[in-house]
Enzyme design. Structure first.
Site, mmCIF file in Angstrom:
data_model
loop_
_atom_site.group_PDB
_atom_site.id
_atom_site.type_symbol
_atom_site.label_atom_id
_atom_site.label_comp_id
_atom_site.label_asym_id
_atom_site.label_seq_id
_atom_site.Cartn_x
_atom_site.Cartn_y
_atom_site.Cartn_z
ATOM 1 N NE ARG A 1 1.871 65.772 -40.617
ATOM 2 C CZ ARG A 1 1.215 65.181 -40.143
ATOM 3 N NH1 ARG A 1 -0.005 65.096 -39.938
ATOM 4 N NH2 ARG A 1 1.778 64.282 -39.207
ATOM 5 C CG HIS B 1 2.006 58.038 -40.291
ATOM 6 N ND1 HIS B 1 1.393 59.223 -40.828
ATOM 7 C CD2 HIS B 1 0.913 57.689 -39.386
ATOM 8 C CE1 HIS B 1 0.170 59.412 -40.273
ATOM 9 N NE2 HIS B 1 -0.221 58.534 -39.366
ATOM 10 C CG ASN C 1 1.681 61.498 -37.429
ATOM 11 O OD1 ASN C 1 1.429 62.486 -37.298
ATOM 12 N ND2 ASN C 1 1.127 60.057 -37.187
ATOM 13 C CD GLU C 2 -1.433 61.139 -34.097
ATOM 14 O OE1 GLU C 2 -1.666 60.009 -34.290
ATOM 15 O OE2 GLU C 2 -2.136 62.159 -34.097
ATOM 16 C CG ASN D 1 -1.240 65.301 -35.541
ATOM 17 O OD1 ASN D 1 -0.717 66.141 -36.268
ATOM 18 N ND2 ASN D 1 -0.953 64.129 -35.770
ATOM 19 C CE1 TYR E 1 -8.322 64.884 -35.726
ATOM 20 C CE2 TYR E 1 -6.207 64.327 -34.861
ATOM 21 C CZ TYR E 1 -6.994 64.255 -35.905
ATOM 22 O OH TYR E 1 -6.504 64.016 -37.045
ATOM 23 C CD GLU F 1 -3.076 63.731 -38.016
ATOM 24 O OE1 GLU F 1 -4.066 63.264 -37.309
ATOM 25 O OE2 GLU F 1 -2.155 63.152 -38.406
ATOM 26 C CD1 TRP G 1 -8.150 63.071 -39.899
ATOM 27 C CD2 TRP G 1 -6.081 63.126 -40.781
ATOM 28 N NE1 TRP G 1 -7.675 61.706 -40.553
ATOM 29 C CE2 TRP G 1 -6.395 61.869 -40.956
ATOM 30 C CE3 TRP G 1 -4.936 63.586 -41.491
ATOM 31 C CZ2 TRP G 1 -5.688 60.762 -41.430
ATOM 32 C CZ3 TRP G 1 -4.111 62.462 -42.082
ATOM 33 C CH2 TRP G 1 -4.468 60.985 -41.906
ATOM 34 C CD GLU H 1 -9.031 57.832 -39.540
ATOM 35 O OE1 GLU H 1 -8.642 57.743 -38.018
ATOM 36 O OE2 GLU H 1 -8.595 58.695 -40.191
ATOM 37 C CD1 TRP H 2 -4.780 55.285 -37.644
ATOM 38 C CD2 TRP H 2 -3.700 53.758 -38.194
ATOM 39 N NE1 TRP H 2 -3.587 55.990 -38.180
ATOM 40 C CE2 TRP H 2 -3.133 55.071 -38.580
ATOM 41 C CE3 TRP H 2 -3.170 52.564 -38.736
ATOM 42 C CZ2 TRP H 2 -1.641 55.023 -39.363
ATOM 43 C CZ3 TRP H 2 -1.691 52.511 -39.349
ATOM 44 C CH2 TRP H 2 -1.073 53.648 -39.526
ATOM 45 C CG PHE I 1 -11.338 61.935 -39.481
ATOM 46 C CD1 PHE I 1 -11.207 62.794 -38.429
ATOM 47 C CD2 PHE I 1 -11.567 60.526 -38.940
ATOM 48 C CE1 PHE I 1 -11.328 62.417 -36.960
ATOM 49 C CE2 PHE I 1 -11.253 60.176 -37.547
ATOM 50 C CZ PHE I 1 -11.197 60.937 -36.781
#
Length: 429
Positions: free
Chosen positions: A16, A61, A106-107, A247, A249, A320, A366, A373-374, A382
């Protein structure tokens, strides 16, 4: 190319990734298609297919061409629907002969909450008490932005259904981040608050796409602050989607803030409940290096069953799921038993949901490698593979070796970790 070889050696059959809108159309519909961007993605798609790896492609994204933000405010203006449709069609035309799985966003719930409520993400618009941004209105703008994103999804699906899907033979969906919510206290108020959290986090986007209206829980509280869908909008929304991407977590508690006093309801006040990872000083699960991400395997079954029940068992993909390490000494990063236990627990929980009838078509861990990471940059890891950021060398962690054994059905791995993975061959990994 070396990362594609990593995927191949791991044994996955799907990868992905997201297309950068700005890489393909730097100025949106106001400029030319960037041939170098098209060439980049063509090479990636072709290389994946040569290794027997199915591309699973996301159109949007988080990034938007700066031109669109400057011209009309991007997600705050319905003009974005025309731009997103144009971008989607370029991608369907250029890549759709080989891409069989598309997701529009995405999100988008993260985009809206972080970008227009708290202001943590671009375009960093917010107002007090949620944040202190130079501009924005946290009480109004999130709902405008969401409405335009939903209609962008509908526009792209309409184009795909009418012009490309029959001859290309693919499918199209959307991906949301999905926290599983549990009531902090076993009282009616907190149980209702957990239901509202689901509505304001997830159903906010999925109810309009599947049922043509915003969740009644939101309409009751927000009234006219929620936009309405015109007959033409509803005609587009009737195309719905082919699958839902999840997604997932972590799980959090929710405390009612409508009928109960809350010290601070800013964190999650848009769901009229306060969210926390602790109860009576005890975490809901083992903490990870990512704030608010806890190890709560039961949440996977819970969220999948909620989506199954609310949306008529529309096909699902776990798009994810993964574990955050705090970056540290290399030897500690490579011996990531916490990640192994995390994956094992969440996959077992997913198996339970599937046995209960959930139509889950695939699972994506993921992530393949450690990455940026942003807001957390390189402080979190990760990846199943360690990345030496100085040399760019990729080294398999213990979790990569475990995952490879899991995918090949290694009976020693299955016995060692106590899982029953008889459904693993049916998952698009």
């Amino acid at each position: 190319m070396e990362d594609i070889q990593l995927m191949h050696s791991l044994g996955v059959n799907s990868y992905r990734f997201s297309i950068s809108w700005s890489r393909v159309l730097p100025r949106g519909r106001f400029g030319d298609v960037n041939p170098v961007g098209i060439e980049f993605y063509n090479k990636l798609i072709d290389a994946l297919l040569k290794k027997g790896i199915e591309p699973f492609v996301t159109l949007s994204h988080f990034d938007v061409p700066q031109e669109l933000e400057d011209r009309y405010g991007a997600w705050l203006n319905p003009q974005i629907q025309q731009d997103f449709g144009y971008f989607a069609e370029v991608c369907f035309r250029e890549f759709g002969d080989r891409v069989k799985y598309w997701t529009t966003f995405n999100e988008p719930n993260v985009v809206v909450m972080q970008g227009y409520i708290t202001g943590d993400f671009p375009p960093a618009r917010c107002s007090k008490p949620y944040g202190d941004c130079p501009a924005g209105d946290s009480a109004i703008e999130p709902y405008i932005a969401t409405h335009n994103i939903i209609m962008c999804h509908a526009t792209a699906v309409d184009i795909y259904r009418n012009k490309y899907q029959t001859k290309q033979g693919g499918s199209i969906g959307i991906v949301l981040t999905m926290i599983a919510f549990e009531p902090l206290r076993d009282i009616p108020e907190d149980r209702l608050a957990a239901e509202r959290a689901f509505a304001f986090d997830i159903a906010w986007f999925l109810d309009p796409i599947i049922y043509g209206e915003y969740p009644p829980e939101m309409r009751q509280i927000l009234g006219l602050r929620l936009p309405t869908f015109s007959p033409e909008d509803k005609k587009k929304l009737a195309n719905k989607l082919d699958f839902i991407g999840i997604n997932h977590y972590s799980t959090l508690y929710v405390k009612d803030c409508m009928f109960s006093p809350c010290e601070s309801s800013v964190n999650g006040a848009y769901a009229y409940g306060s969210r926390t990872g602790e109860r009576d000083g005890l975490p809901i699960g083992a903490p990870t290096a990512m704030p608010t991400f806890y190890v709560v395997p039961r949440g996977m079954e819970k969220i999948v069953m909620q989506i199954m029940q609310r949306y008529n068992n529309t096909p699902m993909f776990i798009t994810e799921n993964g574990f955050a390490q705090k970056s540290g000494p290399k030897k500690d990063m490579l011996n990531d038993m916490d990640r192994v236990e995390y994956l094992n627990g969440y996959l077992n929980s997913l198996t339970v949901a599937m046995r209960r009838g959930a139509d889950v078509r695939g699972y994506f861990a993921w992530s393949l490698i450690d990455n940026f990471e942003w807001l957390h940059g390189y402080t979190l890891r990760f990846g199943l593979h360690y990345v030496d950021y100085n040399t760019q060398e990729r080294i398999p962690k213990r979790s990569a070796k475990w995952y490879k054994e899991f995918l090949t059905g290694d009976t020693k791995t299955i016995r060692k970790y106590g899982g029953d993975y008889t459904v693993s061959s049916h998952l698009q990994m």
